[in-house]
Motif scaffolding. Sequence first.
Motif, PDB file in Angstrom:
ATOM      1  N   THR A  25       0.835  -1.213   0.000  1.00 25.14           N
ATOM      2  CA  THR A  25       0.000   0.000   0.000  1.00 25.14           C
ATOM      3  C   THR A  25       0.871   1.266   0.000  1.00 25.14           C
ATOM      4  N   SER A  26       2.024   1.205   0.671  1.00 23.49           N
ATOM      5  CA  SER A  26       2.918   2.375   0.706  1.00 23.49           C
ATOM      6  C   SER A  26       3.541   2.638  -0.660  1.00 23.49           C
ATOM      7  N   CYS A  27       3.993   1.582  -1.326  1.00 22.61           N
ATOM      8  CA  CYS A  27       4.575   1.724  -2.674  1.00 22.61           C
ATOM      9  C   CYS A  27       3.590   2.395  -3.631  1.00 22.61           C
TER      10      CYS A  27
ATOM     11  N   GLU C  35      -0.650   7.074 -12.345  1.00 21.36           N
ATOM     12  CA  GLU C  35      -2.085   7.418 -12.413  1.00 21.36           C
ATOM     13  C   GLU C  35      -2.980   6.183 -12.210  1.00 21.36           C
ATOM     14  N   MET C  36      -2.385   5.002 -12.322  1.00 21.39           N
ATOM     15  CA  MET C  36      -3.164   3.773 -12.208  1.00 21.39           C
ATOM     16  C   MET C  36      -3.181   3.209 -10.786  1.00 21.39           C
ATOM     17  N   ALA C  37      -2.568   3.910  -9.852  1.00 15.84           N
ATOM     18  CA  ALA C  37      -2.393   3.354  -8.499  1.00 15.84           C
ATOM     19  C   ALA C  37      -3.722   2.933  -7.844  1.00 15.84           C
ATOM     20  N   GLU C  38      -4.735   3.802  -7.941  1.00 16.46           N
ATOM     21  CA  GLU C  38      -6.015   3.460  -7.315  1.00 16.46           C
ATOM     22  C   GLU C  38      -6.676   2.298  -8.052  1.00 16.46           C
ATOM     23  N   CYS C  39      -6.487   2.258  -9.370  1.00 16.96           N
ATOM     24  CA  CYS C  39      -7.030   1.162 -10.174  1.00 16.96           C
ATOM     25  C   CYS C  39      -6.390  -0.170  -9.745  1.00 16.96           C
ATOM     26  N   ILE C  40      -5.077  -0.153  -9.567  1.00 19.29           N
ATOM     27  CA  ILE C  40      -4.354  -1.354  -9.118  1.00 19.29           C
ATOM     28  C   ILE C  40      -4.882  -1.831  -7.764  1.00 19.29           C
ATOM     29  N   CYS C  82     -12.049   1.959 -13.014  1.00 17.60           N
ATOM     30  CA  CYS C  82     -11.561   1.449 -14.307  1.00 17.60           C
ATOM     31  C   CYS C  82     -12.144   2.242 -15.479  1.00 17.60           C
ATOM     32  N   ALA C  83     -13.403   2.613 -15.360  1.00 17.01           N
ATOM     33  CA  ALA C  83     -14.087   3.318 -16.454  1.00 17.01           C
ATOM     34  C   ALA C  83     -13.427   4.661 -16.782  1.00 17.01           C
ATOM     35  N   LYS C  84     -12.666   5.214 -15.823  1.00 16.77           N
ATOM     36  CA  LYS C  84     -11.999   6.514 -16.051  1.00 16.77           C
ATOM     37  C   LYS C  84     -10.794   6.397 -16.981  1.00 16.77           C
ATOM     38  N   HIS C  85     -10.296   5.186 -17.189  1.00 16.52           N
ATOM     39  CA  HIS C  85      -9.044   5.013 -17.928  1.00 16.52           C
ATOM     40  C   HIS C  85      -9.279   4.389 -19.298  1.00 16.52           C
ATOM     41  N   ASP C  86      -8.478   4.856 -20.292  1.00 17.78           N
ATOM     42  CA  ASP C  86      -8.693   4.423 -21.674  1.00 17.78           C
ATOM     43  C   ASP C  86      -8.087   3.067 -22.019  1.00 17.78           C
TER      44      ASP C  86
END
Lengths: 109, 109, 109, 109
Positions: A25-27, C35-40, C82-86
Amino acid sequence: MSHEKYASVIEVLHECMEACNHCYTSCLQEDNVKEMAECIRLDRECADICAFFEQSLTRDTPYVQELAQLCAKACRDCGEECAKHDHDHCQKCAEACRKCADECEKLVS
Amino acid sequence: MSHEKYASVIEVLHECMEACNHCYTSCLQEDNVKEMAECIRLDRECADICAFFEQSLTRDTPYVQELAQLCAKACRDCGEECAKHDHDHCQKCAEACRKCADECEKLVS
Amino acid sequence: MSHEKYASVIEVLHECMEACNHCYTSCLQEDNVKEMAECIRLDRECADICAFFEQSLTRDTPYVQELAQLCAKACRDCGEECAKHDHDHCQKCAEACRKCADECEKLVS
Amino acid sequence: MSHEKYASVIEVLHECMEACNHCYTSCLQEDNVKEMAECIRLDRECADICAFFEQSLTRDTPYVQELAQLCAKACRDCGEECAKHDHDHCQKCAEACRKCADECEKLVS
Protein backbone atom coordinates in the motif's frame (compact mmCIF):
# COMPACT_ATOMS: atom_id res chain seq x y z
CA MET A 1 -1.57 -29.67 18.10
CA SER A 2 -0.69 -28.02 14.86
CA HIS A 3 -1.18 -24.38 15.86
CA GLU A 4 1.03 -24.90 18.94
CA LYS A 5 3.72 -26.95 17.20
CA TYR A 6 4.08 -24.28 14.54
CA ALA A 7 3.44 -21.24 16.78
CA SER A 8 6.74 -19.49 16.03
CA VAL A 9 6.49 -20.05 12.25
CA ILE A 10 2.90 -18.81 12.26
CA GLU A 11 4.04 -15.62 14.02
CA VAL A 12 6.84 -15.01 11.53
CA LEU A 13 4.51 -15.66 8.58
CA HIS A 14 2.03 -13.21 10.05
CA GLU A 15 4.66 -10.50 10.48
CA CYS A 16 5.87 -11.05 6.93
CA MET A 17 2.34 -10.84 5.52
CA GLU A 18 1.80 -7.58 7.40
CA ALA A 19 5.13 -6.12 6.24
CA CYS A 20 4.40 -7.09 2.61
CA ASN A 21 0.93 -5.58 2.62
CA HIS A 22 2.16 -2.41 4.33
CA CYS A 23 4.94 -2.14 1.73
CA TYR A 24 2.38 -2.79 -1.04
CA THR A 25 0.00 0.00 0.00
CA SER A 26 2.92 2.37 0.71
CA CYS A 27 4.58 1.72 -2.67
CA LEU A 28 1.30 2.57 -4.41
CA GLN A 29 1.45 6.01 -2.77
CA GLU A 30 5.11 6.78 -3.57
CA ASP A 31 6.11 9.36 -6.18
CA ASN A 32 8.29 6.81 -7.96
CA VAL A 33 5.52 4.21 -8.18
CA LYS A 34 6.70 3.21 -11.66
CA GLU A 35 10.02 1.97 -10.28
CA MET A 36 8.13 0.15 -7.52
CA ALA A 37 5.97 -1.96 -9.89
CA GLU A 38 7.88 -5.22 -9.38
CA CYS A 39 7.99 -4.59 -5.63
CA ILE A 40 4.20 -4.12 -5.59
CA ARG A 41 3.67 -7.31 -7.57
CA LEU A 42 5.96 -9.43 -5.40
CA ASP A 43 4.55 -7.91 -2.19
CA ARG A 44 1.09 -9.17 -3.13
CA GLU A 45 2.36 -12.61 -4.16
CA CYS A 46 4.33 -12.95 -0.94
CA ALA A 47 1.56 -11.64 1.34
CA ASP A 48 -0.99 -14.01 -0.20
CA ILE A 49 1.33 -17.02 0.02
CA CYS A 50 2.29 -16.24 3.64
CA ALA A 51 -1.39 -15.79 4.60
CA PHE A 52 -2.30 -19.06 2.88
CA PHE A 53 0.51 -20.98 4.56
CA GLU A 54 -0.28 -19.41 7.93
CA GLN A 55 -3.90 -20.52 7.82
CA SER A 56 -2.94 -23.95 6.49
CA LEU A 57 -0.64 -24.50 9.46
CA THR A 58 -3.45 -23.73 11.91
CA ARG A 59 -5.54 -26.53 10.39
CA ASP A 60 -2.83 -29.16 10.33
CA THR A 61 -2.30 -29.26 6.58
CA PRO A 62 -0.54 -32.36 5.21
CA TYR A 63 1.41 -30.07 2.81
CA VAL A 64 3.88 -28.36 5.15
CA GLN A 65 6.89 -29.32 3.00
CA GLU A 66 5.45 -28.08 -0.29
CA LEU A 67 4.06 -24.89 1.23
CA ALA A 68 7.33 -24.15 3.05
CA GLN A 69 9.28 -24.47 -0.21
CA LEU A 70 6.85 -22.23 -2.07
CA CYS A 71 6.82 -19.66 0.71
CA ALA A 72 10.60 -19.63 1.13
CA LYS A 73 10.97 -18.87 -2.59
CA ALA A 74 8.35 -16.10 -2.54
CA CYS A 75 9.98 -14.55 0.54
CA ARG A 76 13.49 -14.69 -1.00
CA ASP A 77 12.27 -13.04 -4.23
CA CYS A 78 10.26 -10.36 -2.45
CA GLY A 79 13.05 -9.68 0.06
CA GLU A 80 15.64 -9.26 -2.71
CA GLU A 81 13.43 -6.84 -4.64
CA CYS A 82 12.56 -4.81 -1.52
CA ALA A 83 16.21 -4.63 -0.49
CA LYS A 84 16.95 -2.63 -3.68
CA HIS A 85 14.77 0.30 -2.58
CA ASP A 86 15.52 2.92 0.08
CA HIS A 87 11.97 3.45 1.31
CA ASP A 88 11.68 2.57 4.98
CA HIS A 89 8.74 0.21 4.27
CA CYS A 90 10.84 -1.62 1.67
CA GLN A 91 13.79 -2.06 4.01
CA LYS A 92 11.51 -3.34 6.78
CA CYS A 93 9.77 -5.68 4.36
CA ALA A 94 13.12 -7.01 3.11
CA GLU A 95 14.05 -7.84 6.70
CA ALA A 96 10.69 -9.55 7.43
CA CYS A 97 10.99 -11.56 4.19
CA ARG A 98 14.53 -12.74 4.98
CA LYS A 99 13.46 -13.84 8.47
CA CYS A 100 10.43 -15.66 7.07
CA ALA A 101 12.42 -17.36 4.29
CA ASP A 102 14.88 -18.62 6.93
CA GLU A 103 12.05 -20.06 9.06
CA CYS A 104 10.41 -21.70 6.06
CA GLU A 105 13.68 -23.27 4.94
CA LYS A 106 14.09 -24.83 8.39
CA LEU A 107 10.80 -26.66 7.80
CA VAL A 108 12.03 -28.16 4.53
CA SER A 109 13.71 -31.46 5.27
CA MET B 1 -1.10 3.10 8.91
CA SER B 2 -3.72 0.46 8.58
CA HIS B 3 -1.94 -2.44 10.28
CA GLU B 4 -1.17 -0.27 13.30
CA LYS B 5 -4.59 1.38 13.56
CA TYR B 6 -6.25 -2.02 13.53
CA ALA B 7 -3.58 -3.92 15.48
CA SER B 8 -5.90 -5.12 18.27
CA VAL B 9 -8.65 -6.24 15.85
CA ILE B 10 -6.09 -8.06 13.71
CA GLU B 11 -4.87 -9.93 16.81
CA VAL B 12 -8.40 -10.95 17.84
CA LEU B 13 -9.22 -12.05 14.27
CA HIS B 14 -6.05 -14.12 14.22
CA GLU B 15 -6.88 -15.82 17.53
CA CYS B 16 -10.39 -16.56 16.33
CA MET B 17 -9.14 -18.04 13.05
CA GLU B 18 -6.75 -20.27 14.99
CA ALA B 19 -9.44 -21.37 17.46
CA CYS B 20 -11.86 -22.17 14.62
CA ASN B 21 -9.33 -24.21 12.66
CA HIS B 22 -8.21 -26.05 15.79
CA CYS B 23 -11.86 -26.81 16.61
CA TYR B 24 -12.40 -27.90 12.97
CA THR B 25 -9.55 -30.42 12.90
CA SER B 26 -10.41 -31.64 16.42
CA CYS B 27 -14.12 -32.13 15.61
CA LEU B 28 -13.14 -34.27 12.61
CA GLN B 29 -11.32 -36.60 15.01
CA GLU B 30 -14.09 -36.88 17.63
CA ASP B 31 -16.15 -40.05 18.07
CA ASN B 32 -19.38 -38.08 17.70
CA VAL B 33 -18.29 -36.44 14.47
CA LYS B 34 -21.84 -36.76 13.10
CA GLU B 35 -23.18 -34.40 15.77
CA MET B 36 -20.30 -32.02 15.05
CA ALA B 37 -21.11 -31.59 11.34
CA GLU B 38 -22.61 -28.09 11.67
CA CYS B 39 -19.76 -27.07 13.99
CA ILE B 40 -17.21 -28.25 11.39
CA ARG B 41 -19.00 -26.34 8.64
CA LEU B 42 -19.26 -23.09 10.59
CA ASP B 43 -15.67 -23.40 11.87
CA ARG B 44 -14.43 -23.37 8.27
CA GLU B 45 -16.69 -20.48 7.25
CA CYS B 46 -15.64 -18.44 10.26
CA ALA B 47 -11.91 -19.23 9.94
CA ASP B 48 -11.91 -18.29 6.26
CA ILE B 49 -13.82 -15.05 6.85
CA CYS B 50 -11.58 -14.05 9.79
CA ALA B 51 -8.44 -14.80 7.74
CA PHE B 52 -9.79 -12.78 4.82
CA PHE B 53 -10.74 -9.81 7.01
CA GLU B 54 -7.41 -9.97 8.83
CA GLN B 55 -5.40 -9.76 5.62
CA SER B 56 -7.68 -7.08 4.20
CA LEU B 57 -7.06 -4.88 7.26
CA THR B 58 -3.29 -5.12 6.78
CA ARG B 59 -3.64 -3.70 3.26
CA ASP B 60 -5.96 -0.84 4.15
CA THR B 61 -9.11 -2.20 2.54
CA PRO B 62 -11.87 0.33 1.83
CA TYR B 63 -14.42 -2.29 2.97
CA VAL B 64 -13.93 -2.34 6.75
CA GLN B 65 -17.64 -1.78 7.46
CA GLU B 66 -18.91 -4.53 5.17
CA LEU B 67 -16.26 -7.01 6.26
CA ALA B 68 -16.85 -6.26 9.94
CA GLN B 69 -20.57 -6.93 9.55
CA LEU B 70 -19.95 -10.18 7.68
CA CYS B 71 -17.35 -11.30 10.19
CA ALA B 72 -19.46 -10.40 13.24
CA LYS B 73 -22.29 -12.55 11.87
CA ALA B 74 -20.04 -15.52 11.09
CA CYS B 75 -18.46 -15.29 14.56
CA ARG B 76 -21.87 -15.08 16.31
CA ASP B 77 -23.16 -18.13 14.41
CA CYS B 78 -20.03 -20.18 14.95
CA GLY B 79 -19.80 -19.18 18.62
CA GLU B 80 -23.43 -20.19 19.27
CA GLU B 81 -22.95 -23.56 17.60
CA CYS B 82 -19.68 -24.24 19.43
CA ALA B 83 -21.22 -23.26 22.78
CA LYS B 84 -23.64 -26.20 22.48
CA HIS B 85 -20.82 -28.76 22.64
CA ASP B 86 -18.81 -29.84 25.69
CA HIS B 87 -15.52 -30.52 23.92
CA ASP B 88 -12.80 -28.28 25.28
CA HIS B 89 -11.92 -27.07 21.74
CA CYS B 90 -15.57 -26.10 21.17
CA GLN B 91 -15.80 -24.13 24.41
CA LYS B 92 -12.55 -22.32 23.64
CA CYS B 93 -13.69 -21.60 20.11
CA ALA B 94 -17.04 -20.26 21.38
CA GLU B 95 -15.14 -17.84 23.62
CA ALA B 96 -12.80 -16.70 20.80
CA CYS B 97 -15.79 -16.20 18.48
CA ARG B 98 -17.71 -14.11 21.03
CA LYS B 99 -14.66 -11.91 21.61
CA CYS B 100 -14.13 -11.49 17.88
CA ALA B 101 -17.80 -10.73 17.19
CA ASP B 102 -17.67 -8.01 19.88
CA GLU B 103 -14.58 -6.44 18.30
CA CYS B 104 -16.08 -6.55 14.81
CA GLU B 105 -19.32 -4.96 16.02
CA LYS B 106 -17.34 -2.07 17.50
CA LEU B 107 -16.04 -1.35 13.98
CA VAL B 108 -19.56 -1.13 12.55
CA SER B 109 -20.75 2.45 12.83
CA MET C 1 -27.06 -28.07 -4.75
CA SER C 2 -25.28 -24.84 -4.12
CA HIS C 3 -22.85 -24.88 -7.06
CA GLU C 4 -25.71 -25.58 -9.47
CA LYS C 5 -28.17 -23.09 -7.97
CA TYR C 6 -25.57 -20.35 -8.23
CA ALA C 7 -23.91 -21.51 -11.46
CA SER C 8 -24.50 -18.28 -13.38
CA VAL C 9 -23.33 -16.04 -10.51
CA ILE C 10 -20.24 -18.20 -10.04
CA GLU C 11 -19.40 -17.76 -13.73
CA VAL C 12 -19.81 -13.98 -13.60
CA LEU C 13 -17.71 -13.77 -10.40
CA HIS C 14 -15.02 -15.82 -12.09
CA GLU C 15 -14.97 -13.58 -15.18
CA CYS C 16 -14.79 -10.49 -12.99
CA MET C 17 -11.91 -11.90 -10.92
CA GLU C 18 -10.03 -12.70 -14.14
CA ALA C 19 -10.68 -9.25 -15.62
CA CYS C 20 -9.55 -7.55 -12.39
CA ASN C 21 -6.34 -9.55 -12.14
CA HIS C 22 -5.57 -9.04 -15.81
CA CYS C 23 -6.16 -5.28 -15.37
CA TYR C 24 -3.99 -5.34 -12.22
CA THR C 25 -0.97 -6.95 -13.89
CA SER C 26 -1.42 -4.82 -17.03
CA CYS C 27 -1.66 -1.55 -15.05
CA LEU C 28 1.62 -2.40 -13.31
CA GLN C 29 3.28 -2.51 -16.76
CA GLU C 30 1.81 0.75 -18.11
CA ASP C 31 3.93 3.87 -18.58
CA ASN C 32 1.48 5.91 -16.52
CA VAL C 33 1.50 3.46 -13.61
CA LYS C 34 1.36 6.40 -11.16
CA GLU C 35 -2.08 7.42 -12.41
CA MET C 36 -3.16 3.77 -12.21
CA ALA C 37 -2.39 3.35 -8.50
CA GLU C 38 -6.02 3.46 -7.32
CA CYS C 39 -7.03 1.16 -10.17
CA ILE C 40 -4.35 -1.35 -9.12
CA ARG C 41 -5.48 -1.20 -5.49
CA LEU C 42 -9.18 -1.67 -6.29
CA ASP C 43 -8.43 -4.41 -8.85
CA ARG C 44 -6.78 -6.47 -6.10
CA GLU C 45 -9.57 -5.82 -3.59
CA CYS C 46 -12.23 -6.73 -6.13
CA ALA C 47 -10.42 -9.83 -7.44
CA ASP C 48 -9.89 -11.15 -3.93
CA ILE C 49 -13.50 -10.50 -2.88
CA CYS C 50 -14.89 -12.10 -6.08
CA ALA C 51 -12.64 -15.15 -5.61
CA PHE C 52 -13.69 -15.47 -1.98
CA PHE C 53 -17.40 -15.17 -2.78
CA GLU C 54 -17.06 -17.58 -5.70
CA GLN C 55 -15.51 -20.29 -3.55
CA SER C 56 -17.98 -19.63 -0.73
CA LEU C 57 -20.90 -20.21 -3.10
CA THR C 58 -19.52 -23.60 -4.14
CA ARG C 59 -19.57 -24.73 -0.51
CA ASP C 60 -23.05 -23.53 0.31
CA THR C 61 -22.06 -20.63 2.57
CA PRO C 62 -24.80 -19.30 4.89
CA TYR C 63 -23.56 -15.74 4.15
CA VAL C 64 -24.78 -15.19 0.60
CA GLN C 65 -26.53 -11.92 1.49
CA GLU C 66 -23.57 -10.35 3.29
CA LEU C 67 -21.06 -11.50 0.67
CA ALA C 68 -23.27 -10.30 -2.19
CA GLN C 69 -23.51 -6.82 -0.62
CA LEU C 70 -19.75 -6.66 -0.05
CA CYS C 71 -19.01 -7.89 -3.56
CA ALA C 72 -21.51 -5.55 -5.24
CA LYS C 73 -19.84 -2.59 -3.52
CA ALA C 74 -16.31 -3.69 -4.45
CA CYS C 75 -17.40 -4.26 -8.07
CA ARG C 76 -19.13 -0.84 -8.29
CA ASP C 77 -16.04 0.94 -6.92
CA CYS C 78 -13.59 -0.94 -9.12
CA GLY C 79 -15.80 -0.55 -12.20
CA GLU C 80 -16.12 3.23 -11.68
CA GLU C 81 -12.35 3.63 -11.28
CA CYS C 82 -11.56 1.45 -14.31
CA ALA C 83 -14.09 3.32 -16.45
CA LYS C 84 -12.00 6.51 -16.05
CA HIS C 85 -9.04 5.01 -17.93
CA ASP C 86 -8.69 4.42 -21.67
CA HIS C 87 -6.56 1.29 -21.50
CA ASP C 88 -8.34 -1.62 -23.13
CA HIS C 89 -7.87 -3.78 -19.99
CA CYS C 90 -9.48 -1.05 -17.88
CA GLN C 91 -12.49 -0.72 -20.15
CA LYS C 92 -12.96 -4.50 -20.22
CA CYS C 93 -12.58 -4.67 -16.45
CA ALA C 94 -15.14 -1.88 -15.98
CA GLU C 95 -17.62 -3.89 -18.04
CA ALA C 96 -16.96 -7.13 -16.11
CA CYS C 97 -17.33 -5.26 -12.81
CA ARG C 98 -20.65 -3.68 -13.80
CA LYS C 99 -22.02 -7.06 -14.88
CA CYS C 100 -20.86 -8.67 -11.65
CA ALA C 101 -22.25 -5.87 -9.46
CA ASP C 102 -25.63 -6.29 -11.18
CA GLU C 103 -25.63 -10.06 -10.54
CA CYS C 104 -24.62 -9.58 -6.89
CA GLU C 105 -27.34 -6.99 -6.34
CA LYS C 106 -29.95 -9.44 -7.64
CA LEU C 107 -28.91 -11.79 -4.80
CA VAL C 108 -29.52 -9.12 -2.15
CA SER C 109 -33.11 -9.31 -1.03
CA MET D 1 -1.44 -12.94 -21.28
CA SER D 2 -1.49 -15.19 -18.30
CA HIS D 3 -5.22 -15.87 -18.07
CA GLU D 4 -5.33 -16.82 -21.76
CA LYS D 5 -2.14 -18.90 -21.77
CA TYR D 6 -3.44 -20.92 -18.84
CA ALA D 7 -7.14 -20.90 -19.78
CA SER D 8 -7.54 -24.70 -19.88
CA VAL D 9 -5.70 -25.25 -16.59
CA ILE D 10 -7.76 -22.52 -14.93
CA GLU D 11 -10.94 -24.26 -16.08
CA VAL D 12 -9.83 -27.65 -14.75
CA LEU D 13 -8.76 -26.10 -11.43
CA HIS D 14 -12.14 -24.43 -11.16
CA GLU D 15 -14.01 -27.68 -11.82
CA CYS D 16 -11.88 -29.48 -9.25
CA MET D 17 -12.48 -26.79 -6.61
CA GLU D 18 -16.21 -27.05 -7.22
CA ALA D 19 -16.21 -30.85 -7.07
CA CYS D 20 -14.18 -30.79 -3.82
CA ASN D 21 -16.45 -28.27 -2.14
CA HIS D 22 -19.57 -30.10 -3.28
CA CYS D 23 -18.12 -33.36 -1.94
CA TYR D 24 -17.18 -31.56 1.30
CA THR D 25 -20.68 -30.22 2.01
CA SER D 26 -22.27 -33.51 0.91
CA CYS D 27 -19.99 -35.64 3.13
CA LEU D 28 -20.96 -33.49 6.13
CA GLN D 29 -24.60 -34.50 5.51
CA GLU D 30 -24.01 -38.23 5.05
CA ASP D 31 -25.06 -40.78 7.68
CA ASN D 32 -21.56 -42.22 7.77
CA VAL D 33 -19.92 -38.85 8.31
CA LYS D 34 -17.42 -40.44 10.72
CA GLU D 35 -15.94 -42.58 7.92
CA MET D 36 -15.85 -39.48 5.71
CA ALA D 37 -13.67 -37.41 8.06
CA GLU D 38 -10.46 -37.73 6.03
CA CYS D 39 -12.39 -37.08 2.82
CA ILE D 40 -13.82 -33.87 4.33
CA ARG D 41 -10.38 -32.74 5.46
CA LEU D 42 -8.71 -33.40 2.10
CA ASP D 43 -11.63 -31.88 0.18
CA ARG D 44 -11.06 -28.58 1.99
CA GLU D 45 -7.28 -28.68 1.51
CA CYS D 46 -7.65 -29.47 -2.18
CA ALA D 47 -10.41 -26.90 -2.80
CA ASP D 48 -8.40 -24.15 -1.10
CA ILE D 49 -5.20 -25.03 -2.97
CA CYS D 50 -7.00 -25.21 -6.35
CA ALA D 51 -8.71 -21.86 -5.69
CA PHE D 52 -5.41 -20.28 -4.69
CA PHE D 53 -3.59 -21.63 -7.74
CA GLU D 54 -6.44 -20.64 -10.03
CA GLN D 55 -6.38 -17.02 -8.87
CA SER D 56 -2.57 -16.93 -8.95
CA LEU D 57 -2.59 -18.00 -12.61
CA THR D 58 -4.93 -15.14 -13.53
CA ARG D 59 -2.42 -12.64 -12.13
CA ASP D 60 0.65 -14.07 -13.79
CA THR D 61 2.28 -15.50 -10.66
CA PRO D 62 6.01 -16.27 -10.93
CA TYR D 63 5.38 -19.48 -8.93
CA VAL D 64 3.64 -21.70 -11.48
CA GLN D 65 6.10 -24.59 -10.94
CA GLU D 66 5.84 -24.64 -7.16
CA LEU D 67 2.07 -24.20 -7.13
CA ALA D 68 1.59 -26.89 -9.78
CA GLN D 69 3.61 -29.37 -7.70
CA LEU D 70 1.67 -28.53 -4.54
CA CYS D 71 -1.65 -28.74 -6.32
CA ALA D 72 -0.84 -32.01 -8.11
CA LYS D 73 -0.04 -33.60 -4.74
CA ALA D 74 -3.20 -32.29 -3.06
CA CYS D 75 -5.30 -33.51 -6.01
CA ARG D 76 -3.68 -36.98 -6.01
CA ASP D 77 -4.26 -37.37 -2.25
CA CYS D 78 -7.84 -36.12 -2.37
CA GLY D 79 -8.64 -38.18 -5.45
CA GLU D 80 -7.30 -41.37 -3.85
CA GLU D 81 -9.32 -40.82 -0.68
CA CYS D 82 -12.51 -39.98 -2.59
CA ALA D 83 -12.10 -43.04 -4.83
CA LYS D 84 -12.50 -45.27 -1.74
CA HIS D 85 -16.07 -44.13 -1.16
CA ASP D 86 -19.20 -45.10 -3.11
CA HIS D 87 -21.08 -41.81 -2.73
CA ASP D 88 -21.73 -40.25 -6.12
CA HIS D 89 -20.15 -36.95 -5.00
CA CYS D 90 -16.99 -38.83 -3.96
CA GLN D 91 -16.70 -40.66 -7.27
CA LYS D 92 -17.20 -37.43 -9.21
CA CYS D 93 -14.68 -35.63 -7.02
CA ALA D 94 -12.14 -38.44 -7.51
CA GLU D 95 -12.49 -38.01 -11.27
CA ALA D 96 -12.13 -34.20 -11.11
CA CYS D 97 -9.06 -34.56 -8.86
CA ARG D 98 -7.37 -37.05 -11.21
CA LYS D 99 -7.97 -34.77 -14.19
CA CYS D 100 -6.64 -31.76 -12.30
CA ALA D 101 -3.57 -33.63 -11.01
CA ASP D 102 -2.77 -34.65 -14.60
CA GLU D 103 -3.04 -31.04 -15.83
CA CYS D 104 -0.89 -29.75 -12.97
CA GLU D 105 1.78 -32.36 -13.61
CA LYS D 106 1.98 -31.24 -17.24
CA LEU D 107 2.97 -27.78 -15.97
CA VAL D 108 5.85 -29.18 -13.92
CA SER D 109 8.94 -29.26 -16.10
